[in-house]
Design a protein around this motif. Structure first.
Motif, PDB file in Angstrom:
ATOM      1  N   GLY A  94       0.798  -1.228   0.000  1.00 27.03           N
ATOM      2  CA  GLY A  94       0.000   0.000   0.000  1.00 27.03           C
ATOM      3  C   GLY A  94       0.828   1.274   0.000  1.00 27.03           C
ATOM      4  N   LYS A  95       2.032   1.213  -0.570  1.00 25.47           N
ATOM      5  CA  LYS A  95       2.893   2.420  -0.636  1.00 25.47           C
ATOM      6  C   LYS A  95       2.225   3.491  -1.494  1.00 25.47           C
ATOM      7  CE  LYS A  95       6.161  -0.103  -2.417  1.00 25.47           C
ATOM      8  NZ  LYS A  95       5.446  -1.385  -2.301  1.00 25.47           N
ATOM      9  N   SER A  96       1.749   3.072  -2.669  1.00 27.52           N
ATOM     10  CA  SER A  96       1.120   4.038  -3.576  1.00 27.52           C
ATOM     11  C   SER A  96      -0.164   4.576  -2.955  1.00 27.52           C
ATOM     12  CB  SER A  96       0.829   3.390  -4.925  1.00 27.52           C
ATOM     13  OG  SER A  96       2.024   2.912  -5.499  1.00 27.52           O
ATOM     14  N   SER A  97      -0.915   3.697  -2.294  1.00 32.25           N
ATOM     15  CA  SER A  97      -2.147   4.143  -1.637  1.00 32.25           C
ATOM     16  C   SER A  97      -1.824   5.180  -0.569  1.00 32.25           C
ATOM     17  CB  SER A  97      -2.860   2.963  -0.974  1.00 32.25           C
ATOM     18  OG  SER A  97      -3.075   1.950  -1.926  1.00 32.25           O
ATOM     19  N   LEU A  98      -0.726   4.968   0.157  1.00 24.15           N
ATOM     20  CA  LEU A  98      -0.337   5.918   1.200  1.00 24.15           C
ATOM     21  C   LEU A  98       0.073   7.258   0.601  1.00 24.15           C
ATOM     22  CD1 LEU A  98       1.773   4.157   3.978  1.00 24.15           C
ATOM     23  CD2 LEU A  98      -0.251   5.605   4.257  1.00 24.15           C
ATOM     24  N   PRO A 105       0.660  -7.187  -7.251  1.00 23.41           N
ATOM     25  CA  PRO A 105       1.980  -6.811  -6.749  1.00 23.41           C
ATOM     26  C   PRO A 105       2.886  -6.380  -7.906  1.00 23.41           C
ATOM     27  CG  PRO A 105       1.306  -8.956  -5.878  1.00 23.41           C
ATOM     28  CD  PRO A 105       0.332  -8.591  -6.957  1.00 23.41           C
ATOM     29  N   GLY A 106       3.708  -5.390  -7.674  1.00 24.23           N
ATOM     30  CA  GLY A 106       4.623  -4.924  -8.736  1.00 24.23           C
ATOM     31  C   GLY A 106       3.967  -3.894  -9.637  1.00 24.23           C
ATOM     32  N   THR A 107       2.963  -3.176  -9.132  1.00 24.09           N
ATOM     33  CA  THR A 107       2.275  -2.167  -9.954  1.00 24.09           C
ATOM     34  C   THR A 107       3.190  -0.979 -10.240  1.00 24.09           C
ATOM     35  OG1 THR A 107       0.140  -2.768  -9.044  1.00 24.09           O
ATOM     36  CG2 THR A 107       0.294  -0.602 -10.058  1.00 24.09           C
TER      37      THR A 107
HETATM   38  N1  LIG Z   1      -7.910  -2.892   3.120  1.00 28.04           N
HETATM   39  C1  LIG Z   1      -6.961  -2.097   2.706  1.00 28.04           C
HETATM   40  N2  LIG Z   1      -6.443  -2.234   1.490  1.00 28.04           N
HETATM   41  C2  LIG Z   1      -5.456  -1.395   1.103  1.00 28.04           C
HETATM   42  C3  LIG Z   1      -4.979  -0.377   1.957  1.00 28.04           C
HETATM   43  N3  LIG Z   1      -3.991   0.271   1.289  1.00 28.04           N
HETATM   44  C4  LIG Z   1      -3.873  -0.303   0.096  1.00 28.04           C
HETATM   45  N4  LIG Z   1      -4.758  -1.320  -0.040  1.00 28.04           N
HETATM   46  C5  LIG Z   1      -4.933  -2.201  -1.196  1.00 28.04           C
HETATM   47  O1  LIG Z   1      -3.722  -2.933  -1.369  1.00 28.04           O
HETATM   48  C6  LIG Z   1      -3.446  -3.131  -2.751  1.00 28.04           C
HETATM   49  C7  LIG Z   1      -2.065  -2.654  -3.116  1.00 28.04           C
HETATM   50  O2  LIG Z   1      -2.011  -1.235  -2.951  1.00 28.04           O
HETATM   51  P1  LIG Z   1      -0.884  -0.347  -3.628  1.00 28.04           P
HETATM   52  O3  LIG Z   1      -1.020   0.999  -3.058  1.00 28.04           O
HETATM   53  O4  LIG Z   1      -0.921  -0.493  -5.107  1.00 28.04           O
HETATM   54  O5  LIG Z   1       0.403  -1.080  -3.052  1.00 28.04           O
HETATM   55  P2  LIG Z   1       1.937  -0.808  -3.396  1.00 28.04           P
HETATM   56  O6  LIG Z   1       2.699  -1.058  -2.144  1.00 28.04           O
HETATM   57  O7  LIG Z   1       2.096   0.499  -4.039  1.00 28.04           O
HETATM   58  O8  LIG Z   1       2.242  -1.967  -4.415  1.00 28.04           O
HETATM   59  P3  LIG Z   1       3.388  -2.060  -5.548  1.00 28.04           P
HETATM   60  O9  LIG Z   1       3.375  -0.809  -6.339  1.00 28.04           O
HETATM   61  O10 LIG Z   1       2.955  -3.229  -6.329  1.00 28.04           O
HETATM   62  O11 LIG Z   1       4.675  -2.300  -4.839  1.00 28.04           O
HETATM   63  C8  LIG Z   1      -4.561  -2.424  -3.504  1.00 28.04           C
HETATM   64  O12 LIG Z   1      -5.550  -3.354  -3.839  1.00 28.04           O
HETATM   65  C9  LIG Z   1      -5.097  -1.431  -2.499  1.00 28.04           C
HETATM   66  O13 LIG Z   1      -6.460  -1.107  -2.704  1.00 28.04           O
HETATM   67  C10 LIG Z   1      -5.556  -0.253   3.245  1.00 28.04           C
HETATM   68  O14 LIG Z   1      -5.222   0.591   4.071  1.00 28.04           O
HETATM   69  N5  LIG Z   1      -6.544  -1.128   3.576  1.00 28.04           N
END
Ligand SMILES: Nc1nc2c(ncn2[C@@H]2O[C@H](COP(=O)(O)OP(=O)(O)OP(=O)(O)O)[C@@H](O)[C@H]2O)c(=O)[nH]1
Ligand SMILES: [Mg+2]
Length: 462
Positions: A237-241, A257-259
């Motif tokens: 959830g790095k991008s989400s954060l 994973p790996g987006t």
């Molecule tokens: N339930 C829940 N899901 C989350 C949360 N944050 C992210 N997600 C979900 O987790 C998944 C991955 O989120 P990303 O933000 O793409 O994760 P990332 O770490 O950037 O992933 P990569 O870019 O692949 O390394 C997505 O389906 C999001 O919707 C959270 O706080 N709660």
């Protein structure tokens, strides 16, 4: 200083490129008004441009063929009451590319030379209107990325830092004069008390220097901002954060994973601190060629980071990849942000992971619901400000901090050597070093190389 030719007139567009209500062409130098007269006709016939000062004159700028270029308002500021202490003319045109470009060309055809970056402010410095620290504050005001950075720069332009440093430099100089007088005309019997006075006064100056330096770490953080990297294994959830912290849908989020394949930066200001947040590709073993390239970029970003937010996934728990990353980050300013706590609270293993990194705080968050994000932001600011939190910063630029440290070290040397009974001429040399280091800040003892480097970093037209 080499580029400064007394009297020649310089010109530049002083406003940023692009479309705007008004754009300004600025001219400074002995011939500024003569150049204006060769290209500008006031609307009102009664205006004598040779006498006007500090007011606006309405009229038109014409090119060499006599065709009108733009309808303008011209400000004339006669020396010495101007930004550069030379005659200054500011032509307020319409803020479009061609209006500005053609007005500048007319001014150059009239005899001005295109200014180099920072040359107006350099003239203000060389003509004694600003000292070096104040001149640097001008660039800092323009570049400030947070209200706090701006406040610091305004205080520096107002001369607060210069006054403090100048006062300390004067004190060092009086001591130096006293020591040199003693060298030239040694007085018997009073040696003991003179030595005591020297030590007491050096201690006082040192205390003041140390007080200034205590605020430096915070000042630097406010002035320069902090490059902050969100790192972690894929899908945590790095991008989400990043999206949640910046409040915009900046980066792609998926369940795959790996987006994220690249380093993507976005700015936020938290608690007066400008954080350049970087979302990065998730780190793990393996991955396709594109992911491997992305992970290399993540590692490079980590090297330059002033703060790392290690993101974990509460639902997935701590894995070997998290442990490996934490190990790689030991000794760095790190916060462990355990994400997805809407699914499951952070388990004990996360607390243990944070405890394995000195100074690392663990924060429970959910990028999805926003829970824990204000606390995470606060922890980020606390971590980058560290011990200097609560200090009132006056010193913010690295150059000033380094000069203060050199002055402090030289004065410590005076104390050590005075205590060990070193001869006065050595103490005088240490005092002189301290005095010169302080003088570098305000410019009274700065070499032309330092001065040139500072002004070349300015933008054009300033
Ligand atoms: N339930 C829940 N899901 C989350 C949360 N944050 C992210 N997600 C979900 O987790 C998944 C991955 O989120 P990303 O933000 O793409 O994760 P990332 O770490 O950037 O992933 P990569 O870019 O692949 O390394 C997505 O389906 C999001 O919707 C959270 O706080 N709660
Ligand atoms: Mg991502």
């Amino acid at each position: 200083m080499s580029r400064y030719r007394q009297g020649d007139s310089i010109a530049a567009i002083a406003t940023p490129p692009g479309e705007g209500g008004i754009g300004i062409v600025r001219v400074s130098g002995r011939d500024a008004v003569a150049i204006l007269k060769s290209i500008f006709r006031p609307r009102s016939e009664g205006v004598d441009l040779d006498r006007v000062t500090h007011r606006l004159v309405y009229g038109h700028v014409y090119d060499g063929a006599g065709s009108p270029v733009d309808e303008v308002l011209v400000g004339i500021m006669r020396a010495p009451h101007s930004y550069t202490r030379e005659d200054v003319v500011e032509i307020n045109c319409h803020g479009g590319f061609w209006a500005l470009r053609l007005t500048l060309e007319a001014v150059l055809a009239g005899g001005a030379r295109l200014a180099e970056p920072g040359e107006f402010t350099e003239r203000a410095f060389l003509n004694g209107r600003l000292d070096l620290a104040q001149a640097e504050a001008v660039a800092d005001i323009i570049r400030a990325r947070s209200a706090e950075a701006h406040r610091l720069a305004v205080s520096q332009l107002g001369g607060r830092l210069s006054a403090r440093v100048g006062h300390l430099a004067d004190q060092v100089l009086s001591l130096l004069a006293a020591v040199e007088a003693e060298l030239d005309f040694p007085m018997e019997d009073v040696g003991e008390t003179e030595g005591e006075t020297l030590v007491r006064e050096v201690r006082q100056i040192l205390a003041a220097l140390e007080e200034l330096l205590r605020g430096f770490a915070a000042g630097r953080v406010y002035r320069e901002g902090v490059s902050t990297v969100l790192a972690g294994k894929p899908n945590v959830g790095k991008s989400s954060l990043l999206n949640a912290l910046t409040g915009c849908d900046r980066v792609i989020v998926t369940g795959v994973p790996g987006t994220t394949r690249d380093v993507i930066e976005e700015s936020v200001v938290v608690g007066g601190v400008h954080l350049r947040l970087a979302d990065t590709a998730g780190l793990h073993a393996g991955g396709d060629a594109l992911e491997v390239l992305g992970m290399e970029k993540t590692r490079r970003a980590l090297v330059d980071a002033g703060l790392v937010v290690l993101v974990g996934d509460a639902a997935a728990g701590v894995t070997a990849e998290d442990r490996q990353l934490a190990q790689d980050l030991a000794g760095r300013p790190v916060i462990l942000a355990v994400n997805k706590t809407d699914l499951r609270p952070a388990g004990r293993e996360f607390r243990e992971l944070a405890a394995s990194l000195p100074g690392c705080r663990m924060m429970e968050v959910s990028a999805l619901t926003g829970a824990g994000l204000p606390e995470l932001e606060q922890a980020m600011v606390d971590t980058v400000l560290g011990n200097s939190r609560g200090e009132t910063p006056l010193v913010a630029a690295a150059r000033h901090g380094l000069a203060l440290e050199r002055a402090r070290d030289a004065l410590r040397e005076v104390l050590d050597r005075a205590g060990a009974g070193w001869p006065l001429d050595i103490l005088a040399s240490d005092l002189r070093q301290a005095w010169e280091a302080l003088g570098e800040i305000t410019g009274s003892a700065a070499g032309s190389e330092v001065i040139d480097r500072i002004f070349r970093d300015f933008c054009l037209g300033k």
